[in-house]
Motif scaffolding. Structure first.
Motif, PDB file in Angstrom:
ATOM      1  N   GLU A  19      36.156  91.809  75.698  1.00 21.39           N
ATOM      2  CA  GLU A  19      35.816  90.589  74.979  1.00 21.39           C
ATOM      3  C   GLU A  19      36.636  89.445  75.578  1.00 21.39           C
ATOM      4  O   GLU A  19      37.839  89.607  75.820  1.00 21.39           O
ATOM      5  CB  GLU A  19      36.194  90.724  73.503  1.00 21.39           C
ATOM      6  CG  GLU A  19      35.253  91.604  72.691  1.00 21.39           C
ATOM      7  CD  GLU A  19      33.908  90.928  72.470  1.00 21.39           C
ATOM      8  OE1 GLU A  19      33.887  89.745  72.095  1.00 21.39           O
ATOM      9  OE2 GLU A  19      32.888  91.607  72.698  1.00 21.39           O
ATOM     10  N   PRO A  20      36.037  88.295  75.802  1.00 18.20           N
ATOM     11  CA  PRO A  20      36.825  87.174  76.337  1.00 18.20           C
ATOM     12  C   PRO A  20      37.998  86.843  75.408  1.00 18.20           C
ATOM     13  O   PRO A  20      37.882  86.956  74.186  1.00 18.20           O
ATOM     14  CB  PRO A  20      35.813  86.025  76.387  1.00 18.20           C
ATOM     15  CG  PRO A  20      34.483  86.684  76.463  1.00 18.20           C
ATOM     16  CD  PRO A  20      34.614  87.952  75.653  1.00 18.20           C
ATOM     17  N   ALA A  21      39.099  86.472  76.001  1.00 14.72           N
ATOM     18  CA  ALA A  21      40.294  86.091  75.232  1.00 14.72           C
ATOM     19  C   ALA A  21      40.627  84.641  75.557  1.00 14.72           C
ATOM     20  O   ALA A  21      40.433  84.194  76.688  1.00 14.72           O
ATOM     21  CB  ALA A  21      41.469  86.988  75.604  1.00 14.72           C
ATOM     22  N   THR A  22      41.084  83.912  74.576  1.00 15.86           N
ATOM     23  CA  THR A  22      41.516  82.538  74.837  1.00 15.86           C
ATOM     24  C   THR A  22      43.002  82.422  74.518  1.00 15.86           C
ATOM     25  O   THR A  22      43.497  83.061  73.585  1.00 15.86           O
ATOM     26  CB  THR A  22      40.729  81.517  74.001  1.00 15.86           C
ATOM     27  OG1 THR A  22      40.861  81.863  72.629  1.00 15.86           O
ATOM     28  CG2 THR A  22      39.263  81.509  74.375  1.00 15.86           C
ATOM     29  N   THR A  24      46.647  79.618  75.239  1.00 14.83           N
ATOM     30  CA  THR A  24      47.212  78.407  75.839  1.00 14.83           C
ATOM     31  C   THR A  24      48.649  78.710  76.233  1.00 14.83           C
ATOM     32  O   THR A  24      49.291  79.594  75.666  1.00 14.83           O
ATOM     33  CB  THR A  24      47.215  77.213  74.866  1.00 14.83           C
ATOM     34  OG1 THR A  24      47.970  77.576  73.716  1.00 14.83           O
ATOM     35  CG2 THR A  24      45.823  76.817  74.455  1.00 14.83           C
ATOM     36  N   ALA A  88      43.691  74.914  77.335  1.00 11.77           N
ATOM     37  CA  ALA A  88      43.069  76.109  76.763  1.00 11.77           C
ATOM     38  C   ALA A  88      42.505  76.952  77.902  1.00 11.77           C
ATOM     39  O   ALA A  88      41.723  76.455  78.719  1.00 11.77           O
ATOM     40  CB  ALA A  88      41.962  75.720  75.794  1.00 11.77           C
ATOM     41  N   THR A  90      40.634  80.587  79.221  1.00 13.90           N
ATOM     42  CA  THR A  90      39.756  81.680  78.813  1.00 13.90           C
ATOM     43  C   THR A  90      39.831  82.784  79.849  1.00 13.90           C
ATOM     44  O   THR A  90      39.754  82.523  81.049  1.00 13.90           O
ATOM     45  CB  THR A  90      38.295  81.199  78.690  1.00 13.90           C
ATOM     46  OG1 THR A  90      38.250  80.148  77.722  1.00 13.90           O
ATOM     47  CG2 THR A  90      37.375  82.328  78.250  1.00 13.90           C
ATOM     48  N   THR A  92      38.264  86.417  81.127  1.00 10.15           N
ATOM     49  CA  THR A  92      37.221  87.429  81.067  1.00 10.15           C
ATOM     50  C   THR A  92      37.626  88.551  82.007  1.00 10.15           C
ATOM     51  O   THR A  92      38.233  88.305  83.056  1.00 10.15           O
ATOM     52  CB  THR A  92      35.848  86.872  81.494  1.00 10.15           C
ATOM     53  OG1 THR A  92      35.979  86.288  82.803  1.00 10.15           O
ATOM     54  CG2 THR A  92      35.364  85.804  80.527  1.00 10.15           C
ATOM     55  N   VAL A 113      40.614  83.856  84.989  1.00  8.90           N
ATOM     56  CA  VAL A 113      41.069  82.887  83.994  1.00  8.90           C
ATOM     57  C   VAL A 113      40.474  81.540  84.368  1.00  8.90           C
ATOM     58  O   VAL A 113      40.528  81.127  85.537  1.00  8.90           O
ATOM     59  CB  VAL A 113      42.609  82.801  83.959  1.00  8.90           C
ATOM     60  CG1 VAL A 113      43.058  81.736  82.967  1.00  8.90           C
ATOM     61  CG2 VAL A 113      43.222  84.156  83.607  1.00  8.90           C
ATOM     62  N   SER A 114      39.883  80.886  83.386  1.00  7.48           N
ATOM     63  CA  SER A 114      39.298  79.568  83.637  1.00  7.48           C
ATOM     64  C   SER A 114      39.776  78.586  82.581  1.00  7.48           C
ATOM     65  O   SER A 114      40.271  78.980  81.511  1.00  7.48           O
ATOM     66  CB  SER A 114      37.768  79.651  83.639  1.00  7.48           C
ATOM     67  OG  SER A 114      37.307  80.158  82.400  1.00  7.48           O
TER      68      SER A 114
END
Lengths: 134, 124
Positions: A19-22, A24, A88, A90, A92, A113-114
């Motif tokens: 699952e994508p994680a976010t 900072t 922020a 993200t 994947t 990471v984007s």
């Protein structure tokens, strides 16, 4: 909030998508990272790429259980653009490769990471973990 | 030639503990001496990413923003770094041309054992 379910990395098949994680990286966290590593370099408002990769791995480890005896055996990181503190991010990721050898499962986690749709870095992390019967 | 100055640093348990907090990796093999004593390592070891950070620091010192924005690293962790070891990261130019510079990089401990080796690339 319910924490994500953690599955042993040895049980994850090739192709498994996380699952994508976010997350900072505020300036204070970047400073703590640099202090801990002993790096006195001046990165300005940028986040050191390896900090992004390390914190990205930490985000993934909230979803992966590493069995006792697991080893981090390889690491690739390619930087595409600099992340800025407080941005922020993200992440994947997926299990890109999985093989078994002498009772160990060797998994390659590939992640990106984007920031705001801009690729910051890509990474491949190789983990050797005891298999079920080990 | 694109010379890179080596980086040498002691990695005592206090630094490993601080890194565990900063990077969010509290695997007991790094921070729990009693647990680590029961593993094949016989004691705590540094995070691979902490040791690798010396190579990243060395490349940043030499190439600045070009490293941060476009650098590439590919390494193998060959041996554990035990708490208290002193590690030296170093680089030698493997290839240099219009496309950039590629280094053979390594980290070695004070006993001369290579703990990380691989390549670092800074595109032009």
């Amino acid at each position: 909030m319910t924490p994500p379910t953690r599955t042993s990395i040895a049980a994850l098949p090739r192709g498994h998508e996380f699952e994508p994680a976010t997350f900072t990286l505020p300036g204070a966290q970047v400073r703590a990272y640099l202090d801990a590593a002993g790096d006195a370099g001046d990165y300005g408002a940028h986040v050191p790429p390896l900090a992004v990769a390390a914190l990205g791995l930490a985000a993934l480890q909230e979803r992966i259980a590493l069995p006792e005896g697991s080893l981090h055996t390889g690491q690739e990181v390619d930087h595409t653009s600099a992340a800025r503190t407080g941005e922020a991010l993200t992440l994947t990721g997926r299990i890109a490769q999985r093989s078994e050898r002498q009772g160990f499962v060797i998994s390659v986690i590939e992640f990106e990471v984007s920031a705001g749709g801009r690729r910051v870095l890509g990474a491949r992390t190789t983990i050797m973990a005891p298999g079920e019967g080990a | 030639m694109s010379a890179v100055a080596p980086v040498t640093r002691a990695l005592p348990q206090s630094r490993i503990d601080a890194y565990a907090d900063a990077a969010g990796d509290h695997n007991p093999v790094h921070i729990d001496a009693a647990f680590a004593a029961t593993t094949p390592f016989g004691g705590t070891i540094a995070h691979g990413m902490l040791v690798l950070a010396l190579i990243a620091e060395m490349m940043h010192a030499a190439h600045g923003e070009a490293w941060v924005a476009r650098g590439r690293l590919k390494v193998r962790f060959k041996a554990p770094t035990r708490a208290g070891d002193t590690i030296t990261a170093s680089a030698t130019v493997a290839r240099e041309g219009d496309e950039g510079v590629e280094y053979a990089v390594q980290c070695a401990n004070e006993r001369g054992e290579t703990v990380i080796e691989g390549r670092a690339t800074v595109p032009a």
